[in-house]
Design an enzyme around this catalytic site. Structure first.
Site, PDB file in Angstrom:
ATOM      1  CE  LYS A  10      -4.049  -1.735   2.477  1.00 29.39           C
ATOM      2  NZ  LYS A  10      -4.856  -1.544   3.654  1.00 29.39           N
ATOM      3  CG  HIS A  11       4.689   1.303   0.037  1.00 31.44           C
ATOM      4  ND1 HIS A  11       4.691   0.300   0.969  1.00 31.44           N
ATOM      5  CD2 HIS A  11       5.667   0.981  -0.844  1.00 31.44           C
ATOM      6  CE1 HIS A  11       5.618  -0.580   0.671  1.00 31.44           C
ATOM      7  NE2 HIS A  11       6.225  -0.199  -0.427  1.00 31.44           N
ATOM      8  CB  ALA A  12       4.226   4.595  -4.935  1.00 36.23           C
ATOM      9  NE  ARG A  29       5.425  -0.444  -4.908  1.00 36.32           N
ATOM     10  CZ  ARG A  29       6.677  -0.559  -5.324  1.00 36.32           C
ATOM     11  NH1 ARG A  29       7.508  -1.365  -4.716  1.00 36.32           N
ATOM     12  NH2 ARG A  29       7.118   0.190  -6.311  1.00 36.32           N
TER      13      ARG A  29
END
Ligand code: TYD
Length: 139
Positions: A48-50, A95
């Site tokens: 839950k981040h880029a 992602r």
């Protein structure tokens, strides 16, 4: 979407299989960090981040999991269930890893040390970052 599935070449013989990963060869960057996840609970969603700059290759060494990818334009789900396959993420992509099998071991090879400043953990900030990036590039 600018992602790549890399097929490694196992050294198989009558004893079994062996995969070797070397930086700048099978892995397209110098490797500074390796981490892995295991005993992931079935309904957990990780990631839950880029990342702003980081390059990574994800390899599911055992079991399976899925990776939801989003580059701000397209969304895609990739199944990782082969220890001879790596998912290369080079660009700014959101992602989320999910649907882990109970026996899943997900290894990540990364181009840099852990640096919280490289993370974009808010989806709105991710879209804003992409907008700024494309303004800079004049698109
Ligand atoms: P987190 O970023 O939540 O993992 P994921 O994005 O895969 O769901 O990381 C969980 C914890 O582990 C958090 O306290 C930060 C720490 N961590 C490190 O110390 N080094 C690392 O290389 C990584 C990826 C995480």
């Amino acid at each position: 979407m600018d992602i790549k599935l890399i097929q490694f070449s196992p050294h198989g013989d009558d004893r079994g299989q062996l995969v070797a990963l070397e930086e700048t060869r099978e892995i397209p960057f110098p490797i500074k960090r390796v981490y892995y996840m295991y005993k992931t609970v079935p309904d957990a969603v990780r990631g839950k981040h880029a990342h702003r700059k980081l390059e990574q290759v994800l390899v599911c060494l055992h079991g399976s999991c899925k990776v939801r990818l989003d580059d701000g334009k397209e969304k895609q789900v990739v199944l990782l269930d082969k220890p001879w396959e790596g998912l290369y993420l080079s660009n700014v992509v959101w992602r989320e890893m999910f649907d882990f099998s109970p026996d899943a071991v997900l290894m990540v090879l990364a181009s840099d040390y852990y640096d919280e400043a490289d993370y974009i953990r808010n989806y709105g900030d991710f879209l804003a970052f992409l907008r700024k990036q494309s303004e800079k590039e004049g698109n």
